[in-house]
Write a protein that holds these residues in place. Sequence first.
Motif, PDB file in Angstrom:
ATOM      1  N   LYS A 107      31.667  45.406  42.309  1.00  0.00           N
ATOM      2  CA  LYS A 107      31.825  44.346  41.310  1.00  0.00           C
ATOM      3  C   LYS A 107      30.900  43.176  41.619  1.00  0.00           C
ATOM      4  O   LYS A 107      30.324  42.576  40.715  1.00  0.00           O
ATOM      5  CB  LYS A 107      33.280  43.880  41.247  1.00  0.00           C
ATOM      6  CG  LYS A 107      34.207  44.896  40.621  1.00  0.00           C
ATOM      7  CD  LYS A 107      35.624  44.377  40.558  1.00  0.00           C
ATOM      8  CE  LYS A 107      36.556  45.411  39.949  1.00  0.00           C
ATOM      9  NZ  LYS A 107      37.951  44.930  39.903  1.00  0.00           N
ATOM     10  N   THR A 108      30.746  42.873  42.883  1.00  0.00           N
ATOM     11  CA  THR A 108      29.828  41.804  43.281  1.00  0.00           C
ATOM     12  C   THR A 108      28.394  42.188  42.951  1.00  0.00           C
ATOM     13  O   THR A 108      27.621  41.364  42.444  1.00  0.00           O
ATOM     14  CB  THR A 108      29.993  41.488  44.781  1.00  0.00           C
ATOM     15  OG1 THR A 108      31.361  41.129  45.018  1.00  0.00           O
ATOM     16  CG2 THR A 108      29.077  40.359  45.216  1.00  0.00           C
TER      17      THR A 108
ATOM     18  N   LEU B 166      27.769  41.566  39.393  1.00  0.00           N
ATOM     19  CA  LEU B 166      27.505  40.156  39.105  1.00  0.00           C
ATOM     20  C   LEU B 166      26.067  39.772  39.459  1.00  0.00           C
ATOM     21  O   LEU B 166      25.423  39.010  38.736  1.00  0.00           O
ATOM     22  CB  LEU B 166      28.510  39.271  39.840  1.00  0.00           C
ATOM     23  CG  LEU B 166      29.950  39.375  39.314  1.00  0.00           C
ATOM     24  CD1 LEU B 166      30.925  38.740  40.286  1.00  0.00           C
ATOM     25  CD2 LEU B 166      30.066  38.742  37.937  1.00  0.00           C
ATOM     26  N   TYR B 167      25.559  40.318  40.551  1.00  0.00           N
ATOM     27  CA  TYR B 167      24.158  40.059  40.907  1.00  0.00           C
ATOM     28  C   TYR B 167      23.215  40.620  39.841  1.00  0.00           C
ATOM     29  O   TYR B 167      22.201  40.006  39.519  1.00  0.00           O
ATOM     30  CB  TYR B 167      23.820  40.644  42.283  1.00  0.00           C
ATOM     31  CG  TYR B 167      24.167  39.717  43.419  1.00  0.00           C
ATOM     32  CD1 TYR B 167      23.272  38.729  43.835  1.00  0.00           C
ATOM     33  CD2 TYR B 167      25.380  39.817  44.073  1.00  0.00           C
ATOM     34  CE1 TYR B 167      23.586  37.863  44.872  1.00  0.00           C
ATOM     35  CE2 TYR B 167      25.712  38.963  45.119  1.00  0.00           C
ATOM     36  CZ  TYR B 167      24.815  37.996  45.511  1.00  0.00           C
ATOM     37  OH  TYR B 167      25.121  37.130  46.541  1.00  0.00           O
TER      38      TYR B 167
ATOM     39  N   ILE C  45      28.485  34.128  33.143  1.00  0.00           N
ATOM     40  CA  ILE C  45      28.615  34.859  34.414  1.00  0.00           C
ATOM     41  C   ILE C  45      29.846  34.380  35.182  1.00  0.00           C
ATOM     42  O   ILE C  45      30.591  35.184  35.751  1.00  0.00           O
ATOM     43  CB  ILE C  45      27.334  34.740  35.266  1.00  0.00           C
ATOM     44  CG1 ILE C  45      26.164  35.429  34.558  1.00  0.00           C
ATOM     45  CG2 ILE C  45      27.544  35.349  36.661  1.00  0.00           C
ATOM     46  CD1 ILE C  45      24.803  35.153  35.159  1.00  0.00           C
ATOM     47  N   ILE C  46      30.088  33.083  35.178  1.00  0.00           N
ATOM     48  CA  ILE C  46      31.277  32.542  35.842  1.00  0.00           C
ATOM     49  C   ILE C  46      32.542  33.087  35.182  1.00  0.00           C
ATOM     50  O   ILE C  46      33.491  33.500  35.865  1.00  0.00           O
ATOM     51  CB  ILE C  46      31.259  30.998  35.828  1.00  0.00           C
ATOM     52  CG1 ILE C  46      30.134  30.486  36.729  1.00  0.00           C
ATOM     53  CG2 ILE C  46      32.611  30.416  36.244  1.00  0.00           C
ATOM     54  CD1 ILE C  46      29.825  29.007  36.573  1.00  0.00           C
TER      55      ILE C  46
ATOM     56  N   SER D 201      32.976  36.636  36.251  1.00  0.00           N
ATOM     57  CA  SER D 201      33.428  36.732  37.647  1.00  0.00           C
ATOM     58  C   SER D 201      34.932  36.485  37.750  1.00  0.00           C
ATOM     59  O   SER D 201      35.620  37.122  38.543  1.00  0.00           O
ATOM     60  CB  SER D 201      32.653  35.773  38.554  1.00  0.00           C
ATOM     61  OG  SER D 201      33.023  34.436  38.333  1.00  0.00           O
ATOM     62  N   LYS D 202      35.441  35.600  36.915  1.00  0.00           N
ATOM     63  CA  LYS D 202      36.886  35.357  36.900  1.00  0.00           C
ATOM     64  C   LYS D 202      37.632  36.564  36.348  1.00  0.00           C
ATOM     65  O   LYS D 202      38.693  36.929  36.858  1.00  0.00           O
ATOM     66  CB  LYS D 202      37.203  34.098  36.105  1.00  0.00           C
ATOM     67  CG  LYS D 202      36.779  32.840  36.829  1.00  0.00           C
ATOM     68  CD  LYS D 202      37.040  31.597  36.025  1.00  0.00           C
ATOM     69  CE  LYS D 202      36.533  30.387  36.810  1.00  0.00           C
ATOM     70  NZ  LYS D 202      36.716  29.145  36.063  1.00  0.00           N
TER      71      LYS D 202
ATOM     72  N   ARG E 233      36.609  37.836  41.135  1.00  0.00           N
ATOM     73  CA  ARG E 233      35.641  37.685  42.218  1.00  0.00           C
ATOM     74  C   ARG E 233      35.204  36.235  42.288  1.00  0.00           C
ATOM     75  O   ARG E 233      34.832  35.642  41.277  1.00  0.00           O
ATOM     76  CB  ARG E 233      34.375  38.512  41.952  1.00  0.00           C
ATOM     77  CG  ARG E 233      34.535  39.972  42.104  1.00  0.00           C
ATOM     78  CD  ARG E 233      34.465  40.284  43.601  1.00  0.00           C
ATOM     79  NE  ARG E 233      34.703  41.677  43.846  1.00  0.00           N
ATOM     80  CZ  ARG E 233      35.831  42.163  44.356  1.00  0.00           C
ATOM     81  NH1 ARG E 233      36.815  41.383  44.642  1.00  0.00           N
ATOM     82  NH2 ARG E 233      35.962  43.438  44.589  1.00  0.00           N
ATOM     83  N   GLU E 234      35.264  35.667  43.483  1.00  0.00           N
ATOM     84  CA  GLU E 234      34.689  34.339  43.673  1.00  0.00           C
ATOM     85  C   GLU E 234      33.189  34.530  43.758  1.00  0.00           C
ATOM     86  O   GLU E 234      32.694  35.309  44.585  1.00  0.00           O
ATOM     87  CB  GLU E 234      35.221  33.698  44.948  1.00  0.00           C
ATOM     88  CG  GLU E 234      34.755  32.281  45.105  1.00  0.00           C
ATOM     89  CD  GLU E 234      35.389  31.581  46.284  1.00  0.00           C
ATOM     90  OE1 GLU E 234      34.695  30.747  46.880  1.00  0.00           O
ATOM     91  OE2 GLU E 234      36.552  31.877  46.611  1.00  0.00           O
ATOM     92  N   PHE E 235      32.461  33.860  42.891  1.00  0.00           N
ATOM     93  CA  PHE E 235      31.025  34.094  42.788  1.00  0.00           C
ATOM     94  C   PHE E 235      30.345  32.804  42.363  1.00  0.00           C
ATOM     95  O   PHE E 235      30.765  32.160  41.399  1.00  0.00           O
ATOM     96  CB  PHE E 235      30.764  35.201  41.755  1.00  0.00           C
ATOM     97  CG  PHE E 235      29.345  35.675  41.703  1.00  0.00           C
ATOM     98  CD1 PHE E 235      28.861  36.551  42.661  1.00  0.00           C
ATOM     99  CD2 PHE E 235      28.490  35.260  40.702  1.00  0.00           C
ATOM    100  CE1 PHE E 235      27.558  37.011  42.615  1.00  0.00           C
ATOM    101  CE2 PHE E 235      27.174  35.710  40.639  1.00  0.00           C
ATOM    102  CZ  PHE E 235      26.718  36.583  41.599  1.00  0.00           C
TER     103      PHE E 235
ATOM    104  N   THR F  64      29.628  46.836  33.529  1.00  0.00           N
ATOM    105  CA  THR F  64      28.407  46.072  33.794  1.00  0.00           C
ATOM    106  C   THR F  64      27.499  46.082  32.571  1.00  0.00           C
ATOM    107  O   THR F  64      26.975  45.041  32.160  1.00  0.00           O
ATOM    108  CB  THR F  64      27.661  46.631  35.019  1.00  0.00           C
ATOM    109  OG1 THR F  64      28.527  46.568  36.154  1.00  0.00           O
ATOM    110  CG2 THR F  64      26.385  45.852  35.303  1.00  0.00           C
TER     111      THR F  64
END
Length: 111
Positions: free
Chosen positions: A4-5, A8-9, A29-30, A33-34, A38-40, A77
């Motif tokens: 998942k991270t 996000l990248y 994107i924020i 991530s929520k 995921r904290e991102f 994604t």
Amino acid sequence: MAEKTNSLYLLVLLAMSDHRLDKKETHKIIKISKELKREFHVHDAVEEINNKFRDDFDTACDFYMSNIDDEKIKRATVKYMHELAIVDAHLAQREVRFLEKVKAKWGKKYF
């Protein structure tokens, strides 16, 4: 889950592909991530990508795409990529190229 991270990248790379990170893209994107729980930090990710890959955009894309194997995460994604690509109401040629690169690597079944 690291996949998942990596997803996000990939979204950050898509946002950066037109050589500017728009506020609307950052906020999207924020929000994603929520959703993914995921904290991102988008700007930290941009800095990390720039430091790790310099100007080698293709290598960065390949790296993050290669670290996602889960079918559900790939589908999510691509869904998020489509949403992100249109959030600033402008689809740049480099964004199209990015999506085509993902399609070539993962297959058209995700599109």
